[in-house]
Scaffold this active site. Structure first.
Site, mmCIF file in Angstrom:
data_model
loop_
_atom_site.group_PDB
_atom_site.id
_atom_site.type_symbol
_atom_site.label_atom_id
_atom_site.label_comp_id
_atom_site.label_asym_id
_atom_site.label_seq_id
_atom_site.Cartn_x
_atom_site.Cartn_y
_atom_site.Cartn_z
ATOM 1 N N SER A 258 18.999 -21.107 -38.164
ATOM 2 C CA SER A 258 20.311 -20.465 -38.252
ATOM 3 C C SER A 258 20.169 -19.241 -39.145
ATOM 4 O O SER A 258 19.106 -19.000 -39.716
ATOM 5 C CB SER A 258 21.324 -21.428 -38.848
ATOM 6 O OG SER A 258 21.022 -21.607 -40.227
ATOM 7 N N LYS A 259 21.258 -18.506 -39.271
ATOM 8 C CA LYS A 259 21.229 -17.273 -40.071
ATOM 9 C C LYS A 259 20.748 -17.534 -41.495
ATOM 10 O O LYS A 259 20.166 -16.658 -42.117
ATOM 11 C CB LYS A 259 22.624 -16.657 -40.109
ATOM 12 C CG LYS A 259 22.933 -15.917 -38.828
ATOM 13 C CD LYS A 259 24.071 -14.951 -39.007
ATOM 14 C CE LYS A 259 24.276 -14.156 -37.723
ATOM 15 N NZ LYS A 259 25.660 -13.796 -37.520
ATOM 16 N N ARG A 260 21.019 -18.730 -41.947
ATOM 17 C CA ARG A 260 20.587 -19.113 -43.290
ATOM 18 C C ARG A 260 19.063 -18.945 -43.459
ATOM 19 O O ARG A 260 18.562 -18.728 -44.553
ATOM 20 C CB ARG A 260 20.968 -20.585 -43.476
ATOM 21 C CG ARG A 260 20.863 -21.164 -44.831
ATOM 22 C CD ARG A 260 21.606 -22.501 -44.863
ATOM 23 N NE ARG A 260 21.146 -23.415 -43.820
ATOM 24 C CZ ARG A 260 20.021 -24.113 -43.872
ATOM 25 N NH1 ARG A 260 19.226 -23.963 -44.890
ATOM 26 N NH2 ARG A 260 19.687 -24.935 -42.902
ATOM 27 N N HIS A 261 18.326 -19.079 -42.369
ATOM 28 C CA HIS A 261 16.869 -18.975 -42.448
ATOM 29 C C HIS A 261 16.379 -17.530 -42.394
ATOM 30 O O HIS A 261 15.192 -17.285 -42.286
ATOM 31 C CB HIS A 261 16.217 -19.745 -41.296
ATOM 32 C CG HIS A 261 16.411 -21.226 -41.405
ATOM 33 N ND1 HIS A 261 17.354 -21.885 -40.669
ATOM 34 C CD2 HIS A 261 15.791 -22.153 -42.163
ATOM 35 C CE1 HIS A 261 17.303 -23.187 -40.963
ATOM 36 N NE2 HIS A 261 16.372 -23.367 -41.868
ATOM 37 N N GLY A 262 17.304 -16.589 -42.432
ATOM 38 C CA GLY A 262 16.880 -15.200 -42.355
ATOM 39 C C GLY A 262 17.049 -14.696 -40.948
ATOM 40 O O GLY A 262 18.016 -15.047 -40.278
#
Ligand code: GLU
Length: 485
Positions: A258-262
């Site tokens: 997800s976006k959390r992972h970059g």
């Protein structure tokens, strides 16, 4: 239940005729790396079998499906060389066709008009909640209207699938294996909304059928949908596709990417991280598919070898380090002119021919040390730096002590070199080290700092040649006076 007992199983063998695959992204503003991998697998599978790979833009969410969002997908696919066959299909434009199929199903008794009101649906929802059961719509209209023609004229209705309620449905998924769902667990899904627009579930099936899709290869978040989509094929008497639901990509921490992972959009890999498309392709290929221990796999070999049997069942983890290693390999293998163009674009030197030819000449020395285009661009800084050079903080100590004196010796030795090439400059520098009774490194380090301002650079003799005689001697002269003197 095993598939052999089950007449409702999807075919284990593909439909006859040429293979047709498709990638069917919904525009979200970028091409997600998971989507890019799905597209790649579809492309390779089609090419491997001499078939066709189609692109369908699922643009029914009008708010999100803007032209820039669609362009991001098309650009990303072109950049990755995911070349689709024929014109792309736009789902929204086919709404009339989807609606016509729904009406055909109503006429044939495979679907029905459901006049449940929002209040009645709310009551069903509340009852399901109270009973702690999942909501499965069983509309009273399902069996009320088969023969009926006197539909309430002025009331809104949706069209629902008359889904099978008995038995089970088994899918022979090429990746997941045999998966069975009891039909009692499926509800009568909506095919047409009360405003007459088709639902996603209907549109996908009609489009896949009309496009002649034989193999549906997509993320395993769609496996449940397959069980809801199959009854539509069956109701229409259409050939069912072979399904292959591939596990999603997870981040290094094991959670769904997800976006959390970059970066999850591929343009970030291109624009921000300096990744080459062939490296990303190779990486995505290996992410979930294997061919022995092979890591570096060309598109030609991938096409030759790709099969669904090689796709793993468990989610793969995204590993940036691996991608960078592969990228380094592809940078070393890349054509110098292409790399020089990429660096020129990064440094906004596109219109500067002199600097472009300097970049081109520098590529052989720079590319063995770069893991991405950014490092390549960064490595060229010394070429265009102006005197007196800014010296990195960390490199300054290397210009102290004996350094100025050594640089003075180097200056006079190099000044005497006639052919300014790597051999002659190397001979001169070695001679200085020998005469001074020090190791080559002790001379080369201050020389490197004087020429580049940094502790690391391409080979020092390459640097001398790339800078040319005059500039090299001037940069050395700049550092011959002890600092602070
Ligand atoms: N549009 C769907 C998505 O972007 C894919 C539909 C499909 O592959 O069947 O997730």
């Amino acid at each position: 239940m095993s598939a052999t007992d089950n007449p409702d199983a999807t075919p284990a063998t593909p439909p006859a005729g040429p293979v047709v695959t498709r990638f069917a992204p919904s525009p979200t503003g970028f091409l997600h790396i998971g989507g890019a991998r799905t597209a790649l697998f579809n492309l390779l599978f089609a090419r491997h079998h001499g078939g066709t790979f189609r692109l369908r833009i699922e643009d029914t969410d009008r708010a999100r499906s803007t032209q820039p969002a669609i362009d991001a997908i098309l650009d990303g696919m072109r950049w990755l060389g995911l070349d689709w066959d024929g014109e792309e299909v736009y789902q929204f434009a086919r709404a009339d066709r989807h609606a016509a199929v729904a009406q055909e199903m109503v006429a044939a008794g495979h679907a029905y008009r459901c006049y449940l009101t929002p209040e009645e649906l709310d009551a069903m929802r509340a009852a399901a909640q109270a009973a702690k059961k999942p909501l499965r719509i069983r509309s009273p209209w399902r069996d009320m209207g088969r023969e009926r023609t006197d539909w309430p004229a002025d009331k809104p209705y949706v069209v629902r699938l008359r889904a099978p309620t008995e038995g089970a449905t088994t899918i022979h998924d090429r990746v997941q294996g045999e998966v069975t769902v009891q039909n009692a667990e499926l509800d009568d899904l909506v095919l047409l909304r009360s405003d007459g627009t088709p639902t996603y579930m209907l549109a996908v099936v009609v489009d896949d059928h009309d496009m002649g899709v034989t193999h549906v290869i997509r993320g395993d978040d769609h496996l449940n949908n397959a069980f809801r989509q199959l009854p539509i094929y069956r109701a229409m008497g259409w050939a069912e596709p072979v399904y292959a639901h591939i596990p999603l990509i997870h981040g290094a921490d094991g959670a769904k990417l997800s976006k959390r992972h970059g970066a999850v959009g591929i343009e970030a890999y291109r624009d921000d991280m300096g990744i080459l498309p062939e490296a990303l392709d190779n990486y995505l290929l290996r992410l979930g598919w294997g061919h022995g221990d092979d890591e570096i796999i060309s598109r030609a070999d991938a096409t030759r070898w790709f099969d669904l049997a090689g796709v793993g069942k468990s989610p793969s983890r995204f590993d940036l380090k691996k991608l960078e290693n592969l990228n380094g390999h592809y940078i070393r293998a890349a054509d110098d002119a292409r790399l020089a163009d990429l660096v020129a674009a990064k440094l906004s030197l596109d219109h500067d021919d002199t600097r472009r030819s300097t970049l081109l000449a520098a590529m052989p020395a720079l590319k063995p040390r770069a893991a991405n285009v950014n490092e390549l661009a960064d490595g060229t800084a010394f070429l265009f730096a102006t005197r007196p050079l800014g010296i990195d903080e960390a490199a300054r100590p290397l210009l102290e002590g004996d350094a100025p004196a050594l640089l003075a010796r180097l200056h006079s030795a190099l000044d005497a070199v006639h052919n300014w090439d790597t051999e002659s400059t190397e001979a001169a520098v070695r001679q200085v080290a020998e005469t001074a009774g020090v190791k080559l490194g002790q001379v080369a380090q201050p020389l490197r700092v004087a020429l580049t301002g940094r502790k690391t650079s391409p080979g020092i003799f390459d640097v001398l040649v790339l800078l040319g005689r005059e500039e090299s001697l001037a940069r050395i002269a700049d550092q011959m006076t002890p600092h602070g003197a």
